[in-house]
Design a protein around this motif. Sequence first.
Motif, mmCIF file in Angstrom:
data_model
loop_
_atom_site.group_PDB
_atom_site.id
_atom_site.type_symbol
_atom_site.label_atom_id
_atom_site.label_comp_id
_atom_site.label_asym_id
_atom_site.label_seq_id
_atom_site.Cartn_x
_atom_site.Cartn_y
_atom_site.Cartn_z
ATOM 1 N N GLN A 27 74.623 37.698 46.893
ATOM 2 C CA GLN A 27 73.882 38.784 46.248
ATOM 3 C C GLN A 27 72.598 39.087 47.009
ATOM 4 O OE1 GLN A 27 73.717 36.999 42.318
ATOM 5 N NE2 GLN A 27 75.228 38.468 41.518
ATOM 6 N N ALA A 28 71.909 38.036 47.476
ATOM 7 C CA ALA A 28 70.675 38.235 48.251
ATOM 8 C C ALA A 28 70.981 38.975 49.550
ATOM 9 C CB ALA A 28 70.014 36.889 48.535
ATOM 10 N N LEU A 29 72.065 38.599 50.202
ATOM 11 C CA LEU A 29 72.475 39.253 51.445
ATOM 12 C C LEU A 29 72.766 40.736 51.198
ATOM 13 C CD1 LEU A 29 73.096 38.556 54.441
ATOM 14 C CD2 LEU A 29 75.481 38.253 53.747
ATOM 15 N N SER A 34 68.576 38.516 54.963
ATOM 16 C CA SER A 34 69.421 37.793 55.926
ATOM 17 C C SER A 34 69.419 36.310 55.538
ATOM 18 C CB SER A 34 68.869 37.960 57.337
ATOM 19 O OG SER A 34 67.608 37.301 57.444
ATOM 20 N N TYR A 35 70.329 35.541 56.127
ATOM 21 C CA TYR A 35 70.352 34.104 55.848
ATOM 22 C C TYR A 35 69.057 33.442 56.320
ATOM 23 C CZ TYR A 35 75.211 34.590 54.452
ATOM 24 O OH TYR A 35 76.353 34.951 53.796
ATOM 25 N N HIS A 41 62.432 31.934 52.316
ATOM 26 C CA HIS A 41 61.966 31.989 50.921
ATOM 27 C C HIS A 41 62.202 30.671 50.185
ATOM 28 C CE1 HIS A 41 60.502 36.074 50.610
ATOM 29 N NE2 HIS A 41 61.530 36.465 51.360
ATOM 30 N N THR A 42 63.257 29.975 50.557
ATOM 31 C CA THR A 42 63.515 28.664 49.946
ATOM 32 C C THR A 42 62.481 27.651 50.426
ATOM 33 O OG1 THR A 42 65.872 29.195 49.893
ATOM 34 C CG2 THR A 42 65.284 26.901 49.554
ATOM 35 N N ARG A 52 74.604 24.786 46.064
ATOM 36 C CA ARG A 52 75.000 25.415 47.322
ATOM 37 C C ARG A 52 75.230 26.918 47.098
ATOM 38 N NH1 ARG A 52 80.284 25.446 50.525
ATOM 39 N NH2 ARG A 52 79.538 25.811 52.635
ATOM 40 N N GLY A 53 74.405 27.734 47.741
ATOM 41 C CA GLY A 53 74.550 29.178 47.644
ATOM 42 C C GLY A 53 74.051 29.789 46.351
#
Length: 199
Positions: A27-29, A34-35, A41-42, A52-53
């Motif tokens: 959803q963020a992508l 981008s990854y 941000h993490t 995970r994810g």
Amino acid sequence: MLVEPRNARDRLWRVAAGQSGYFTAAQALQEGYSYQAQRFHTQRGNWIRIDRGIYRFREFLELDTGDTASLARWSLWSKNRAVVSHLTALAVHDLGIANPRAVHLTVPPGFRQNDPAVVLHRAVLDEDDIVQREGFKVTSPLRSIAESAAIPADQDVIDSAVSELLERGEATRRQLLHAAQRLGAQASLGVERALQEKS
């Protein structure tokens, strides 16, 4: 008049707000992160990595989002295939004294994921058996009682759930019996006992 979200954060926030602050990497992508940006941000603590994810906006940790907020996380974990069910569904509907230690989810028969925090039940649910909540789906009160009786849950849990549902006027005895019969002899026995207790 609704204002269109102008930037990636606004768009992702809007998605996450309907999921108790949770969102997936996919959803963020889709909303423009981008990854590499997700990792940033993490690391900065803007997003909390839940699994995970799966992430959550930090701000939602400080909000009182209620007892059911974490259930949105399990919906995302299952790619929206899981339905909150059994004893957990009784707690969501505030029926009786159910207080499950693990989260009960009903998933399709071919579902392969697993997690020690959840109890998985495999079944194909009818649309009438599912209620949409903010960020997750849950089995209907009738289905929740019948499936809890089928596993079987403690009889006092079933008794209290049946009693509350009838007192609220949300179902009849006949509807309860019919829902239980659809799930077999164990469910029928539990619901019949609860109805006798209520007589």
